[in-house]
Scaffold this motif. Structure first.
Motif, PDB file in Angstrom:
ATOM      1  N   THR A  19      42.052 -14.165  18.917  1.00  0.00           N
ATOM      2  CA  THR A  19      40.949 -15.023  19.337  1.00  0.00           C
ATOM      3  C   THR A  19      39.667 -14.231  19.437  1.00  0.00           C
ATOM      4  O   THR A  19      39.660 -13.056  19.784  1.00  0.00           O
ATOM      5  N   ALA A  20      38.614 -14.912  19.107  1.00  0.00           N
ATOM      6  CA  ALA A  20      37.328 -14.271  19.235  1.00  0.00           C
ATOM      7  C   ALA A  20      36.697 -14.614  20.564  1.00  0.00           C
ATOM      8  O   ALA A  20      35.680 -14.098  20.931  1.00  0.00           O
ATOM      9  N   GLY A  49      39.650 -17.741  15.407  1.00  0.00           N
ATOM     10  CA  GLY A  49      39.630 -17.879  16.847  1.00  0.00           C
ATOM     11  C   GLY A  49      38.537 -18.833  17.266  1.00  0.00           C
ATOM     12  O   GLY A  49      37.497 -18.912  16.636  1.00  0.00           O
ATOM     13  N   VAL A  50      38.778 -19.523  18.292  1.00  0.00           N
ATOM     14  CA  VAL A  50      37.735 -20.371  18.840  1.00  0.00           C
ATOM     15  C   VAL A  50      37.310 -19.791  20.160  1.00  0.00           C
ATOM     16  O   VAL A  50      38.139 -19.566  21.034  1.00  0.00           O
ATOM     17  N   GLY A  51      36.083 -19.539  20.288  1.00  0.00           N
ATOM     18  CA  GLY A  51      35.559 -19.221  21.585  1.00  0.00           C
ATOM     19  C   GLY A  51      35.362 -20.546  22.274  1.00  0.00           C
ATOM     20  O   GLY A  51      34.399 -21.228  22.040  1.00  0.00           O
ATOM     21  N   GLY A  52      36.301 -20.933  23.065  1.00  0.00           N
ATOM     22  CA  GLY A  52      36.232 -22.268  23.636  1.00  0.00           C
ATOM     23  C   GLY A  52      35.299 -22.324  24.819  1.00  0.00           C
ATOM     24  O   GLY A  52      35.669 -22.715  25.907  1.00  0.00           O
ATOM     25  N   GLY A  53      34.103 -21.907  24.601  1.00  0.00           N
ATOM     26  CA  GLY A  53      33.146 -21.874  25.702  1.00  0.00           C
ATOM     27  C   GLY A  53      32.698 -23.265  26.072  1.00  0.00           C
ATOM     28  O   GLY A  53      32.694 -24.169  25.256  1.00  0.00           O
ATOM     29  N   LEU A  79      28.947 -17.421  25.391  1.00  0.00           N
ATOM     30  CA  LEU A  79      29.645 -17.466  24.114  1.00  0.00           C
ATOM     31  C   LEU A  79      28.757 -17.035  22.959  1.00  0.00           C
ATOM     32  O   LEU A  79      29.175 -16.307  22.068  1.00  0.00           O
TER      33      LEU A  79
ATOM     34  N   MET B   1      42.909 -26.283  13.812  1.00  0.00           N
ATOM     35  CA  MET B   1      42.213 -25.924  15.037  1.00  0.00           C
ATOM     36  C   MET B   1      40.748 -26.266  14.961  1.00  0.00           C
ATOM     37  O   MET B   1      40.137 -26.722  15.919  1.00  0.00           O
ATOM     38  N   GLY B  33      28.736 -25.220  21.052  1.00  0.00           N
ATOM     39  CA  GLY B  33      29.659 -25.226  22.179  1.00  0.00           C
ATOM     40  C   GLY B  33      30.911 -24.450  21.834  1.00  0.00           C
ATOM     41  O   GLY B  33      31.552 -23.854  22.691  1.00  0.00           O
ATOM     42  N   VAL B  35      32.547 -21.775  18.813  1.00  0.00           N
ATOM     43  CA  VAL B  35      32.345 -20.969  17.617  1.00  0.00           C
ATOM     44  C   VAL B  35      33.714 -20.659  17.019  1.00  0.00           C
ATOM     45  O   VAL B  35      34.601 -20.179  17.725  1.00  0.00           O
ATOM     46  N   VAL B  36      33.891 -20.970  15.767  1.00  0.00           N
ATOM     47  CA  VAL B  36      35.140 -20.633  15.086  1.00  0.00           C
ATOM     48  C   VAL B  36      34.885 -19.390  14.250  1.00  0.00           C
ATOM     49  O   VAL B  36      34.154 -19.420  13.266  1.00  0.00           O
ATOM     50  N   ALA B  37      35.470 -18.285  14.689  1.00  0.00           N
ATOM     51  CA  ALA B  37      35.206 -17.005  14.031  1.00  0.00           C
ATOM     52  C   ALA B  37      36.203 -16.791  12.906  1.00  0.00           C
ATOM     53  O   ALA B  37      37.409 -16.833  13.118  1.00  0.00           O
ATOM     54  N   ARG B  40      38.444 -12.600  10.957  1.00  0.00           N
ATOM     55  CA  ARG B  40      39.781 -12.007  10.953  1.00  0.00           C
ATOM     56  C   ARG B  40      40.816 -12.822  10.201  1.00  0.00           C
ATOM     57  O   ARG B  40      41.994 -12.504  10.249  1.00  0.00           O
TER      58      ARG B  40
END
Ligand SMILES: Cc1cc2nc3c(=O)[nH]c(=O)nc-3n(C[C@H](O)[C@H](O)[C@H](O)COP(=O)(O)OP(=O)(O)OC[C@H]3O[C@@H](n4cnc5c(N)ncnc54)[C@H](O)[C@@H]3O)c2cc1C
Ligand code: FES
Ligand code: FES
Lengths: 238, 289
Positions: A19-20, A49-53, A79, B1, B33, B35-37, B40
């Motif tokens: 996750t990011a 990854g989702v930064g679920g902020g 975030l 996701m 709100g 961010v999907v990184a 990686r």
């Protein structure tokens, strides 16, 4: 150094790279990171990854960054914060300088897993699991020492604001390309701006490092036959 | 996701390298709100070569492309992007997501008839680059890769602008020659909102080039450039004139770059009668495989 991350982009020592964003206080979007749309992902290696902020006023994030070999926990960053912002404002790392915040000046340059990057263009949460090396983490010996010494000896430091970024960029260049010629040096340093020196002295400092190193290398050839070990574990040459 | 993130109703932003997105988040130009990184996702970094085509994952950086021997033209276009810092960080997916008017990769891919591969909950899809750019990306989709033909001849990429390390090009130009199919393609960036193909000039080249030898007459490059200037002036919607070059300047620059790239791709039969005029001191950089 605790950093033993493999080269490139694979997961670093601080986690498995899944996750990011949030680990602890996720808002429910990051569970397992199965990848968007299915098609692209599903492999084992890294995952999106989702930064679920939260979008709310303080959607705080908690994650860890490996900065100059030390694991630092980041609490209270937003975030959307850049690595530059988190390094300076949250972690108090002043070895990166903050000037343009647009990727144009290079004052905030760091090595990310051995690759030169402008930390103002990198999302801090996305640097979780990578090795972040600032000028302070380049080490007190070897190439980085020579670069610093020659910047001083050649008068390549005036106000000094650009210097940390330049030292990182020059160390990166000479690690990858010890014999770079003038044009290659100029090209490699084009992402770093200096408003004081006019670059001539910076170029002279790089040349002086090269001269010293090549002397060293020819001297070394007898004893060990080893080439200079890069201070950061060696970025790949790609 | 990504779909889940999207369904949650929050503003979702895909993150490649962040060279465009992170400064925009900082300045407030963009708000996210979630961010999907993607950095990686190893699958997105794959580069592959088939019998006729090359596939480049959306996560490949300019540095990854810069040394790629299978596509020297693309490698050249990647090498003249920004600075080391930007090339190490910026990605193919981000270049398509940002879709800058004179984006180096976008201009090259426009000339290369590239296809864009996407993934969404509805499955995998692929579409020609112009259609991808016209339709835009669905909010729950992402670019996984681009696909283009293997080079079939010389390819030249040139651009002109301010300090390259700090600012994207004002005008960009890609000329690709396919010796097998007797085709030459040309795209110009920085005149319209997106890079555009120069149809008239391409047809002129098809008829003018001696395809058995790959040669052209000494005056052909000039004529090719003139056709590009005419076509550039007709591009709609045009990029609004900004501080970085009037419309007339950009049309002129397009013609000069195109004429020069054309001449570098082909053999000129005899020395030109006069040196083709170009603006002095332009910062065009280019190369041939
Ligand atoms: C100082 C500086 C100099 C520059 N110089 C140049 C130059 O010379 N030439 C040039 O062409 N560009 C240049 N750029 C622009 C930029 O670097 C490129 O457009 C780059 O390719 C963006 O990639 P990124 O991965 O950093 O994108 P990001 O910033 O991560 O993303 C950019 C956009 O694309 C979207 N996106 C990212 N990945 C995907 C995906 N897989 N699918 C769908 N959407 C996605 C994001 O949501 C965002 O909207 C420069 C930028 C800076 C800051
Ligand atoms: S502050 Fe990051 S490049 Fe200028
Ligand atoms: S020494 Fe002042 S900006 Fe470089």
């Amino acid at each position: 150094m605790t950093a033993v991350a493999p080269d490139g982009f694979a997961a670093g020592p601080t986690g498995t790279g899944e996750t990011a964003g949030t680990d602890g206080e996720a808002t429910g979007t990051d569970g397992g990171a199965t990848g968007a749309g299915g098609g692209a992902n599903g492999g084992d290696g890294g995952e999106a990854g989702v930064g679920g902020g939260e979008t709310g006023a303080d959607g705080n994030e908690s994650y860890r960054l490996n900065v100059d070999g030390f694991l630092r926990t980041v609490n209270g960053a937003r975030l959307g914060d850049s690595l530059l912002t988190v390094l300076r404002d949250t972690l108090g790392v002043t070895a990166v300088k903050d000037a343009c915040e647009q990727g144009r000046c290079g004052a905030c340059s760091v090595l990310l897993d051995g690759r030169l990057a402008a930390s103002c263009t990198v999302l801090a949460a996305d640097a979780d699991g990578t090795r972040v090396v600032t000028v302070a983490g380049l080490g007190g010996a070897g190439l980085a020492r020579a670069v610093r010494a020659m910047f001083l000896a050649e008068g390549a430091v005036q106000c000094g604001f650009c210097t940390p970024g330049f030292v990182v960029a020059v160390t990166d260049l000479l690690t990858r390309h010890p014999d770079a010629d003038e044009e290659e040096i100029r090209e490699a340093l084009a992402g770093n701006i200096c408003r004081c020196t006019g670059y001539g002295r910076i170029l002279a400092a790089v040349r002086a490092v090269q001269a010293e190193r090549s002397l060293l290398r020819s001297g070394d050839a007898h004893s060990s036959g080893q080439t200079q070990r890069p201070p950061d574990g060696g970025p790949d040459g790609g | 996701m990504l779909a889940a993130a999207h369904d949650s109703g929050a503003a979702v932003a895909l993150l490649g390298g962040g060279t465009d997105l992170v400064p925009a988040l900082r300045s407030g130009e963009r708000v996210a709100g979630v961010v999907v990184a993607l950095r990686r996702v190893l699958e997105l970094r794959v580069r592959g070569a088939g019998a006729d085509s090359l596939t480049i994952g959306a996560g490949a950086t300019y540095t990854d492309l810069a040394g790629w021997s299978l596509s020297p033209g693309l490698a050249r276009a990647a090498r003249v992007v920004g600075s080391v810092q930007i090339r190490n960080t910026g990605t193919v997916g981000g270049a398509l997501g940002s879709a800058r008017p004179a984006g180096d990769l976008l201009t090259f891919l426009t000339a290369a008839d590239a296809e864009v591969l996407t993934a969404s909950p509805r499955g995998l899809d692929r579409q020609p680059l112009p259609r991808f750019l016209a339709d835009g990306l669905a909010p729950d989709a992402l670019v996984t890769a681009v696909r283009l033909a293997r080079p079939g001849g010389p390819q030249v990429y040139l651009k002109i602008g301010d300090r390259q390390a700090a600012y994207p090009a004002v005008v960009s130009c890609a000329v690709l020659v396919d010796r097998v199919r007797h085709r030459l393609t040309c795209a110009i960036g920085g005149v319209g909102l997106l890079p555009a193909r120069m149809g008239d000039a391409e047809r002129y080249a098809r008829d003018e080039v001696d395809w058995s030898t790959g040669t052209v007459s000494p005056t052909a490059a000039r004529r090719f450039g003139d056709l590009v200037v005419e076509a550039a002036a007709r591009i709609t919607p045009a990029l609004p004139a900004g501080p970085r070059g009037s419309a007339e300047y950009r049309w002129h620059a397009a013609g000069v770059l195109a004429g020069r790239a054309f001449a570098r791709c082909l053999h000129v039969t005899a020395p030109p009668a006069g040196v083709p005029g170009g603006p002095a001191g332009d910062s065009a950089v280019g190369g041939q495989p």
